[in-house]
Write a protein that holds these residues in place. Sequence first.
Motif, PDB file in Angstrom:
ATOM      1  N   GLN A  66     -24.760  60.114  63.255  1.00 59.20           N
ATOM      2  CA  GLN A  66     -23.498  60.979  63.017  1.00 59.20           C
ATOM      3  C   GLN A  66     -22.541  60.641  64.044  1.00 59.20           C
ATOM      4  N   VAL A  67     -21.326  60.274  63.460  1.00 59.13           N
ATOM      5  CA  VAL A  67     -20.061  60.227  64.447  1.00 59.13           C
ATOM      6  C   VAL A  67     -19.432  61.316  64.760  1.00 59.13           C
ATOM      7  N   LEU A  68     -19.194  62.033  66.022  1.00 60.53           N
ATOM      8  CA  LEU A  68     -18.460  62.979  66.103  1.00 60.53           C
ATOM      9  C   LEU A  68     -17.467  62.757  67.218  1.00 60.53           C
ATOM     10  N   PRO A  69     -16.309  63.710  67.233  1.00 60.30           N
ATOM     11  CA  PRO A  69     -15.299  63.429  68.219  1.00 60.30           C
ATOM     12  C   PRO A  69     -15.435  64.717  69.159  1.00 60.30           C
ATOM     13  N   MET A  70     -15.123  64.345  70.601  1.00 61.75           N
ATOM     14  CA  MET A  70     -14.948  65.321  71.644  1.00 61.75           C
ATOM     15  C   MET A  70     -16.051  66.709  71.509  1.00 61.75           C
ATOM     16  N   VAL A  71     -17.335  65.997  71.652  1.00 64.68           N
ATOM     17  CA  VAL A  71     -18.437  67.061  71.911  1.00 64.68           C
ATOM     18  C   VAL A  71     -19.006  67.052  73.205  1.00 64.68           C
ATOM     19  N   GLU A  72     -19.555  68.097  73.585  1.00 63.63           N
ATOM     20  CA  GLU A  72     -20.108  68.110  74.917  1.00 63.63           C
ATOM     21  C   GLU A  72     -21.560  67.474  74.802  1.00 63.63           C
ATOM     22  N   VAL A  73     -21.868  66.669  76.077  1.00 65.27           N
ATOM     23  CA  VAL A  73     -22.930  66.008  76.090  1.00 65.27           C
ATOM     24  C   VAL A  73     -23.459  66.416  77.500  1.00 65.27           C
ATOM     25  N   VAL A  74     -24.775  66.773  77.631  1.00 69.61           N
ATOM     26  CA  VAL A  74     -25.499  67.186  78.697  1.00 69.61           C
ATOM     27  C   VAL A  74     -26.880  66.175  79.033  1.00 69.61           C
ATOM     28  N   THR A  75     -27.176  66.412  80.348  1.00 67.09           N
ATOM     29  CA  THR A  75     -28.590  65.726  80.301  1.00 67.09           C
ATOM     30  C   THR A  75     -29.457  66.821  80.772  1.00 67.09           C
ATOM     31  N   HIS A  76     -30.619  66.555  80.234  1.00 69.31           N
ATOM     32  CA  HIS A  76     -31.912  67.778  80.588  1.00 69.31           C
ATOM     33  C   HIS A  76     -32.062  67.671  82.260  1.00 69.31           C
ATOM     34  N   VAL A  84     -17.383  65.158  77.854  1.00 73.42           N
ATOM     35  CA  VAL A  84     -16.816  65.450  76.667  1.00 73.42           C
ATOM     36  C   VAL A  84     -16.018  64.218  75.954  1.00 73.42           C
ATOM     37  N   PRO A  85     -17.016  63.180  75.615  1.00 73.30           N
ATOM     38  CA  PRO A  85     -16.297  61.591  75.562  1.00 73.30           C
ATOM     39  C   PRO A  85     -15.625  61.870  74.326  1.00 73.30           C
ATOM     40  N   ASP A  86     -14.529  60.697  73.850  1.00 78.83           N
ATOM     41  CA  ASP A  86     -13.536  60.994  72.826  1.00 78.83           C
ATOM     42  C   ASP A  86     -14.414  60.839  71.461  1.00 78.83           C
ATOM     43  N   LEU A  87     -15.350  60.044  71.601  1.00 80.00           N
ATOM     44  CA  LEU A  87     -16.180  60.000  70.357  1.00 80.00           C
ATOM     45  C   LEU A  87     -17.830  59.666  70.808  1.00 80.00           C
ATOM     46  N   VAL A  88     -18.871  60.209  69.972  1.00 78.09           N
ATOM     47  CA  VAL A  88     -20.239  59.847  70.399  1.00 78.09           C
ATOM     48  C   VAL A  88     -20.838  59.697  68.886  1.00 78.09           C
ATOM     49  N   ALA A  89     -21.852  58.750  68.692  1.00 75.86           N
ATOM     50  CA  ALA A  89     -22.711  58.506  67.812  1.00 75.86           C
ATOM     51  C   ALA A  89     -23.991  59.302  68.141  1.00 75.86           C
ATOM     52  N   VAL A  90     -24.403  60.370  67.668  1.00 80.52           N
ATOM     53  CA  VAL A  90     -25.947  61.023  67.895  1.00 80.52           C
ATOM     54  C   VAL A  90     -26.741  60.794  66.742  1.00 80.52           C
ATOM     55  N   THR A  91     -28.132  60.995  67.041  1.00 80.11           N
ATOM     56  CA  THR A  91     -28.962  61.143  65.865  1.00 80.11           C
ATOM     57  C   THR A  91     -28.790  61.892  64.944  1.00 80.11           C
ATOM     58  N   LEU A  92     -29.083  61.579  63.631  1.00 76.22           N
ATOM     59  CA  LEU A  92     -28.878  62.689  62.384  1.00 76.22           C
ATOM     60  C   LEU A  92     -29.802  64.013  62.819  1.00 76.22           C
ATOM     61  N   GLU A 100     -25.290  73.517  70.687  1.00 79.75           N
ATOM     62  CA  GLU A 100     -24.185  73.850  71.254  1.00 79.75           C
ATOM     63  C   GLU A 100     -23.632  72.515  72.167  1.00 79.75           C
ATOM     64  N   ALA A 101     -24.743  71.694  72.561  1.00 81.77           N
ATOM     65  CA  ALA A 101     -24.139  70.370  73.489  1.00 81.77           C
ATOM     66  C   ALA A 101     -25.159  69.450  73.024  1.00 81.77           C
ATOM     67  N   TYR A 102     -24.734  68.333  72.999  1.00 77.21           N
ATOM     68  CA  TYR A 102     -25.861  67.236  72.683  1.00 77.21           C
ATOM     69  C   TYR A 102     -26.515  66.460  73.789  1.00 77.21           C
ATOM     70  N   ASP A 103     -27.850  66.547  74.004  1.00 80.17           N
ATOM     71  CA  ASP A 103     -28.381  65.949  75.100  1.00 80.17           C
ATOM     72  C   ASP A 103     -28.174  64.330  75.116  1.00 80.17           C
ATOM     73  N   ALA A 104     -27.821  63.834  76.132  1.00 74.39           N
ATOM     74  CA  ALA A 104     -27.797  62.517  76.375  1.00 74.39           C
ATOM     75  C   ALA A 104     -28.872  61.636  75.732  1.00 74.39           C
ATOM     76  N   ALA A 105     -29.947  62.056  75.562  1.00 72.96           N
ATOM     77  CA  ALA A 105     -31.199  61.257  75.030  1.00 72.96           C
ATOM     78  C   ALA A 105     -30.931  61.197  73.259  1.00 72.96           C
ATOM     79  N   ASP A 106     -30.175  61.874  72.841  1.00 72.73           N
ATOM     80  CA  ASP A 106     -29.835  61.931  71.537  1.00 72.73           C
ATOM     81  C   ASP A 106     -28.314  60.969  71.204  1.00 72.73           C
TER      82      ASP A 106
END
Length: 191
Positions: A66-76, A84-92, A100-106
Motif C-alpha cells: 500500500q502506498v501512503l503519503p507522509m506517515v510516521e516510520v519508526v524502528t523497533h 516522515v517520508p514523503d511516500l512509503v510502500a508498506v506491506t498490506l 499509529e506508526a509503521y515499523d521500518a521492517a514493514d
Amino acid sequence: MSISFAEHCGRWTVEDLRRPAEDDLYRYEIDDGVLIVSPPPASPDQAALLHLAFVLQAPARTAGYQVLPMVEVVTHRRDDWLKVPDLVAVTLDAFEAEPEAYDAADVALVVEISGSRQSRNRDFGEKLEAYAEADIPHYWVAELVPVPRLTVFELVDGAYREVVASPEPVGLTRPFAVEIDPARLRRVRAR
C-alpha cells in the motif's frame, strides 16, 4: 503528535511526540535523539507527491503493498528515530493493522521529493544514511530542480547502492514493476 519545546530537555524519543500537540503544521522527525522540524511541503512538491502516489498505487497493490503519503516510520530497535517520508510502500498486512506508526521492517520503499538545495542535501545525506540504517530495501529521491530527475537506491550489504539516476523515463522491477517519467513531476496540469 506532542511537542513542548519550552519544557523539553535532552534527547527526543518517539514517546515525546505522542503527547497532546501544540501544532500540527510542521513535520517532526527524530534522528539520534535530535528533533528535526520541517515546514509543510511546497505546492510543487505536493503536486509531485500526488502524481507519484497515483502512478505507484496500482502496481504496488498488485505486488502486495500500500502506498501512503507522509506517515510516521519508526524502528523497533531504537526509541530515538522517527521519520516522515514523503511516500512509503508498506506491506498490506501492516497497512491493515492500522498502526499509529509503521515499523521500518514493514516498509519496502521510501520516496523523498527534493524540491530545494537544502532538501537535496538532506535527502542524499542524512536521510540516505538513516533509511539504510533502518534496513529499508528501496529508497528513491525525486528531484524537481534544477531538472526533474529520479535517483533509485537499493540496499546492498547494509548500504545503498545507486541503481539509476535519470531525467529520462525509468522502468523499474523492484520492489514492484513501474515506469516513472521524472519530467511529469513538474508538468502536472489541470485538463
